[in-house]
Design a protein around this motif. Structure first.
Motif, PDB file in Angstrom:
ATOM      1  N   GLU A 260     -17.974 -60.966  29.192  1.00 23.89           N
ATOM      2  CA  GLU A 260     -19.420 -60.867  28.973  1.00 23.89           C
ATOM      3  C   GLU A 260     -20.267 -61.350  30.144  1.00 23.89           C
ATOM      4  O   GLU A 260     -21.480 -61.522  30.007  1.00 23.89           O
ATOM      5  CB  GLU A 260     -19.788 -61.617  27.688  1.00 23.89           C
ATOM      6  N   GLY A 261     -19.656 -61.593  31.288  1.00 23.40           N
ATOM      7  CA  GLY A 261     -20.419 -61.917  32.486  1.00 23.40           C
ATOM      8  C   GLY A 261     -20.705 -63.397  32.664  1.00 23.40           C
ATOM      9  O   GLY A 261     -20.559 -64.202  31.746  1.00 23.40           O
ATOM     10  N   ILE A 262     -21.143 -63.744  33.866  1.00 30.30           N
ATOM     11  CA  ILE A 262     -21.352 -65.128  34.265  1.00 30.30           C
ATOM     12  C   ILE A 262     -22.452 -65.812  33.457  1.00 30.30           C
ATOM     13  O   ILE A 262     -22.347 -66.989  33.099  1.00 30.30           O
ATOM     14  CB  ILE A 262     -21.655 -65.227  35.786  1.00 30.30           C
ATOM     15  N   LYS A 263     -23.513 -65.063  33.123  1.00 31.46           N
ATOM     16  CA  LYS A 263     -24.627 -65.654  32.366  1.00 31.46           C
ATOM     17  C   LYS A 263     -24.149 -66.119  30.989  1.00 31.46           C
ATOM     18  O   LYS A 263     -24.428 -67.248  30.564  1.00 31.46           O
ATOM     19  CB  LYS A 263     -25.759 -64.641  32.213  1.00 31.46           C
ATOM     20  N   ALA A 264     -23.428 -65.246  30.287  1.00 27.38           N
ATOM     21  CA  ALA A 264     -22.911 -65.593  28.951  1.00 27.38           C
ATOM     22  C   ALA A 264     -21.898 -66.729  29.057  1.00 27.38           C
ATOM     23  O   ALA A 264     -21.868 -67.619  28.207  1.00 27.38           O
ATOM     24  CB  ALA A 264     -22.275 -64.372  28.311  1.00 27.38           C
ATOM     25  N   LYS A 265     -21.085 -66.692  30.105  1.00 22.87           N
ATOM     26  CA  LYS A 265     -20.050 -67.706  30.280  1.00 22.87           C
ATOM     27  C   LYS A 265     -20.668 -69.093  30.453  1.00 22.87           C
ATOM     28  O   LYS A 265     -20.205 -70.074  29.861  1.00 22.87           O
ATOM     29  CB  LYS A 265     -19.171 -67.363  31.486  1.00 22.87           C
ATOM     30  N   ILE A 266     -21.714 -69.174  31.258  1.00 20.08           N
ATOM     31  CA  ILE A 266     -22.376 -70.468  31.475  1.00 20.08           C
ATOM     32  C   ILE A 266     -23.108 -70.917  30.214  1.00 20.08           C
ATOM     33  O   ILE A 266     -23.072 -72.092  29.839  1.00 20.08           O
ATOM     34  CB  ILE A 266     -23.344 -70.385  32.675  1.00 20.08           C
ATOM     35  N   ALA A 267     -23.767 -69.976  29.542  1.00 16.19           N
ATOM     36  CA  ALA A 267     -24.481 -70.306  28.303  1.00 16.19           C
ATOM     37  C   ALA A 267     -23.504 -70.812  27.240  1.00 16.19           C
ATOM     38  O   ALA A 267     -23.790 -71.764  26.509  1.00 16.19           O
ATOM     39  CB  ALA A 267     -25.237 -69.083  27.790  1.00 16.19           C
TER      40      ALA A 267
ATOM     41  N   GLU B 168     -15.217 -77.550  40.006  1.00 17.33           N
ATOM     42  CA  GLU B 168     -14.856 -76.639  41.094  1.00 17.33           C
ATOM     43  C   GLU B 168     -15.675 -75.338  41.072  1.00 17.33           C
ATOM     44  O   GLU B 168     -15.351 -74.380  41.775  1.00 17.33           O
ATOM     45  CB  GLU B 168     -13.358 -76.308  41.045  1.00 17.33           C
ATOM     46  N   MET B 169     -16.752 -75.315  40.312  1.00 19.96           N
ATOM     47  CA  MET B 169     -17.578 -74.110  40.227  1.00 19.96           C
ATOM     48  C   MET B 169     -18.089 -73.714  41.621  1.00 19.96           C
ATOM     49  O   MET B 169     -18.654 -74.538  42.339  1.00 19.96           O
ATOM     50  CB  MET B 169     -18.768 -74.339  39.291  1.00 19.96           C
ATOM     51  N   PRO B 170     -17.927 -72.452  42.015  1.00 14.65           N
ATOM     52  CA  PRO B 170     -18.411 -71.990  43.327  1.00 14.65           C
ATOM     53  C   PRO B 170     -19.926 -72.153  43.461  1.00 14.65           C
ATOM     54  O   PRO B 170     -20.657 -72.127  42.457  1.00 14.65           O
ATOM     55  CB  PRO B 170     -18.018 -70.510  43.339  1.00 14.65           C
ATOM     56  N   TRP B 171     -20.406 -72.265  44.682  1.00 16.13           N
ATOM     57  CA  TRP B 171     -21.822 -72.541  44.938  1.00 16.13           C
ATOM     58  C   TRP B 171     -22.738 -71.468  44.356  1.00 16.13           C
ATOM     59  O   TRP B 171     -23.820 -71.759  43.841  1.00 16.13           O
ATOM     60  CB  TRP B 171     -22.077 -72.676  46.441  1.00 16.13           C
ATOM     61  N   TYR B 172     -22.287 -70.174  44.420  1.00 14.72           N
ATOM     62  CA  TYR B 172     -23.140 -69.096  43.935  1.00 14.72           C
ATOM     63  C   TYR B 172     -23.298 -69.162  42.413  1.00 14.72           C
ATOM     64  O   TYR B 172     -24.354 -68.808  41.870  1.00 14.72           O
ATOM     65  CB  TYR B 172     -22.607 -67.736  44.381  1.00 14.72           C
ATOM     66  N   GLN B 173     -22.241 -69.615  41.735  1.00 16.96           N
ATOM     67  CA  GLN B 173     -22.341 -69.773  40.283  1.00 16.96           C
ATOM     68  C   GLN B 173     -23.240 -70.959  39.934  1.00 16.96           C
ATOM     69  O   GLN B 173     -23.986 -70.914  38.956  1.00 16.96           O
ATOM     70  CB  GLN B 173     -20.953 -69.954  39.674  1.00 16.96           C
ATOM     71  N   ARG B 174     -23.166 -72.001  40.734  1.00 17.73           N
ATOM     72  CA  ARG B 174     -24.064 -73.145  40.525  1.00 17.73           C
ATOM     73  C   ARG B 174     -25.525 -72.716  40.677  1.00 17.73           C
ATOM     74  O   ARG B 174     -26.401 -73.158  39.934  1.00 17.73           O
ATOM     75  CB  ARG B 174     -23.752 -74.256  41.535  1.00 17.73           C
ATOM     76  N   LYS B 175     -25.760 -71.839  41.659  1.00 12.54           N
ATOM     77  CA  LYS B 175     -27.120 -71.357  41.912  1.00 12.54           C
ATOM     78  C   LYS B 175     -27.626 -70.544  40.718  1.00 12.54           C
ATOM     79  O   LYS B 175     -28.774 -70.699  40.280  1.00 12.54           O
ATOM     80  CB  LYS B 175     -27.128 -70.502  43.185  1.00 12.54           C
ATOM     81  N   ILE B 176     -26.752 -69.684  40.187  1.00 10.35           N
ATOM     82  CA  ILE B 176     -27.118 -68.876  39.009  1.00 10.35           C
ATOM     83  C   ILE B 176     -27.395 -69.798  37.817  1.00 10.35           C
ATOM     84  O   ILE B 176     -28.372 -69.616  37.087  1.00 10.35           O
ATOM     85  CB  ILE B 176     -25.993 -67.881  38.664  1.00 10.35           C
ATOM     86  N   ALA B 177     -26.533 -70.792  37.654  1.00 10.52           N
ATOM     87  CA  ALA B 177     -26.687 -71.727  36.540  1.00 10.52           C
ATOM     88  C   ALA B 177     -28.005 -72.481  36.639  1.00 10.52           C
ATOM     89  O   ALA B 177     -28.699 -72.687  35.626  1.00 10.52           O
ATOM     90  CB  ALA B 177     -25.522 -72.709  36.525  1.00 10.52           C
ATOM     91  N   ALA B 178     -28.371 -72.880  37.846  1.00  5.49           N
ATOM     92  CA  ALA B 178     -29.625 -73.614  38.056  1.00  5.49           C
ATOM     93  C   ALA B 178     -30.840 -72.739  37.768  1.00  5.49           C
ATOM     94  O   ALA B 178     -31.882 -73.224  37.307  1.00  5.49           O
ATOM     95  CB  ALA B 178     -29.669 -74.140  39.485  1.00  5.49           C
ATOM     96  N   MET B 179     -30.687 -71.437  38.030  1.00  9.02           N
ATOM     97  CA  MET B 179     -31.794 -70.499  37.769  1.00  9.02           C
ATOM     98  C   MET B 179     -31.952 -70.250  36.271  1.00  9.02           C
ATOM     99  O   MET B 179     -33.070 -70.052  35.777  1.00  9.02           O
ATOM    100  CB  MET B 179     -31.531 -69.177  38.490  1.00  9.02           C
ATOM    101  N   LEU B 180     -30.827 -70.248  35.550  1.00  9.27           N
ATOM    102  CA  LEU B 180     -30.849 -69.909  34.127  1.00  9.27           C
ATOM    103  C   LEU B 180     -31.179 -71.096  33.227  1.00  9.27           C
ATOM    104  O   LEU B 180     -31.780 -70.926  32.169  1.00  9.27           O
ATOM    105  CB  LEU B 180     -29.495 -69.328  33.711  1.00  9.27           C
ATOM    106  N   PHE B 181     -30.761 -72.288  33.642  1.00 14.69           N
ATOM    107  CA  PHE B 181     -30.904 -73.458  32.780  1.00 14.69           C
ATOM    108  C   PHE B 181     -31.553 -74.612  33.526  1.00 14.69           C
ATOM    109  O   PHE B 181     -31.243 -74.863  34.688  1.00 14.69           O
ATOM    110  CB  PHE B 181     -29.530 -73.904  32.257  1.00 14.69           C
TER     111      PHE B 181
END
Length: 302
Positions: free
Chosen positions: A170-177, A212-225
């Motif tokens: 379900e993608g990175i957004k759903a995974k982080i949520a 160990e989350m990659p930097w780009y995923q951290r950036k997405i996470a910071a934008m979403l939450f």
């Protein structure tokens, strides 16, 4: 008490009924005698009906109790057989046994079915299409188990695991949520059963994954939450050690992640210790074999 009171005239009857029989038919005594016999008949009939009613209630209760005992005994047999198959690594047989009970209302059967569905999806012989179907099925079974019994620690654990698996589709957004929900249910499982090493280990995996989350995923996470999920390797290490203390040598993957986490913390001596244990762990499942392979590769790279 009312039934007892109605029964009293019947017990007194023989002493009274002898006298009216000497009087002429149709006289006052006869009428009283007739009334007495009628009352006697009604009292007797009521007594019989009450006795019959009580007997039927008792028989119904006895049959229901016996049915409940048979059902409980049957459930225990299925669970015992399922646990034996799980311990023997008979994933396909286990799934075939438990899927027959997919409409069960029992959380103990349902979370085991969720686990079996998920384990079947993990097999290398399972096709990509079947894997996805099984992953979503497993989530439904785990969700139902949780609905049936929110106090069941295993239902919380497998619900969290299955949500994590579904996140891969379900993608990175759903995974982080989903990460917040996953953490909540792992913590609830540990709260309900602090001695369950697997729940503690999985909480460690959660921490390791976000450390160990990659930097780009951290950036997405910071934008979403506003406050995205975060953790550290030290926190992950603490959970892995807690799991080992709860049940020493219980799981090859816990040994592997102790080694991997020590590597991340640049402690090669401790990494060698735990990776060697993971490599030498007896392989009962495909996962154990994969752990052995990864542990050996890491040992060769040090």
């Amino acid at each position: 008490m009312a039934a007892l009171a109605r029964a009293q005239p019947f017990r007194r009857g023989p002493a009274c009924l002898g006298r009216p029989l000497l009087r002429r038919q149709g006289g006052p005594g006869a009428r009283r005698g007739a009334g007495g016999s009628e009352a006697l008949g009604k009292g007797f009939t009521r007594g019989v009906l009450l006795s019959t009613g009580s007997f039927l209630v008792y028989e119904t209760y006895r049959l229901i109790s016996r049915s409940a005992e048979v059902h409980a005994s049957f459930k225990e047999e299925v669970i015992e057989q399922a646990d034996y198959l799980y311990g023997s690594g008979e994933t396909e047989k286990l799934y075939r046994l438990l899927v027959q009970h997919k409409n069960s209302e029992d959380a103990e059967l349902l979370w085991r079915l969720a686990r079996a569905s998920r384990d079947l999806a993990q097999l290398s012989s399972t096709s990509t299409e079947e894997k996805k179907q099984l992953v979503y099925e497993a989530l439904e079974y785990a969700k139902k188990a949780l609905e049936k019994n929110e106090s069941n620690f295993a239902a919380h654990k497998w619900y969290a695991i299955c949500i994590s698996d579904v996140g891969d589709y379900e993608g990175i957004k759903a995974k982080i949520a989903n990460a917040f929900v996953i953490k909540e249910h792992f913590q609830k499982a540990i709260e309900l059963n602090p001695k369950d090493a697997t729940s503690i280990h999985l909480m460690g995996i959660w921490c390791y994954s976000f450390a160990e989350m990659p930097w780009y995923q951290r950036k997405i996470a910071a934008m979403l939450f506003a406050t995205p999920p975060t953790s550290t390797y030290k926190e992950a290490l603490r959970y892995f050690h807690m799991a080992e203390e709860a049940d020493p040598n219980f799981y090859s993957k816990n040994l592997l992640f102790l080694g991997k986490t020590y590597l991340k913390l640049n402690n090669k001596k401790m990494a060698l210790l735990w990776l060697s244990k993971a490599k030498d762990y007896p392989a009962h499942t495909e996962e154990d074999k994969q752990v052995q392979k990864e542990a050996l590769e890491l040992l060769n790279s040090i």
